[in-house]
Design a protein around this motif. Structure first.
Motif: not given
Length: 150
Positions: A42-43, A84-87, A103-105, A120-121
């Motif tokens: 994500a980063q 679950e990604a919190y950005v 999501q794709n990464a 799921r992302v």
């Protein structure tokens, strides 16, 4: 390819990857490893400022420790892994476009590195960080005394 994932939080925190092989043995991956993979993926997306950390991550960073996997939560479902990604995003980016890239990464990296099925992302935008103004200070002229007056 991982055929089945056994995850029992009461007995172990590890994900057991079941693969078809003639070699006896097992492969176990801790959720922390998957969280780190997702965090790094994500980063690396352009437009992501940082990941949201938990309160314990903030305390750890005060004492010089880095929080690994911060901003990522995992959940194992029948369909596969839910991430679950919190950005925090940089100001001026197209939020839906960046969220799709995140999501794709994450799905690509976790799937290729662990062979797990990612169902799921979900991307949660926790905030937008504005650009910091560039304050260039001349160390030889800290108080602006050498300014040329017109």
């Amino acid at each position: 390819m991982a055929k089945e994932i056994k995850y029992n939080k009461a007995t172990t925190k590890n994900l057991l990857l079941i693969t078809e092989s003639d070699v006896p043995g097992t492969t176990q991956v801790t959720p922390d490893v998957i969280e780190v993979i997702a965090q790094i993926a994500a980063q690396e997306v352009k437009g992501v400022y940082s990941m949201r950390g938990k309160l314990s991550d903030r305390f750890a960073s005060v004492f010089g420790s880095t929080a690994r996997g911060k901003g990522v939560e995992l959940q194992q479902t029948i369909d596969g892994l839910v991430i679950e990604a919190y950005v925090f995003l940089q100001y001026g980016v197209a939020v839906p476009k960046i969220a799709l890239h995140i999501q794709n990464a994450i799905k690509s990296q976790v799937s290729s590195m662990t062979d797990l099925d990612v169902a799921r992302v979900n991307v949660h935008v926790s905030g937008i960080i504005p650009e910091k103004p560039d304050h260039s200070i001349d160390p030889d002229n800290l108080f602006g005394e050498n300014e040329v007056a017109n």
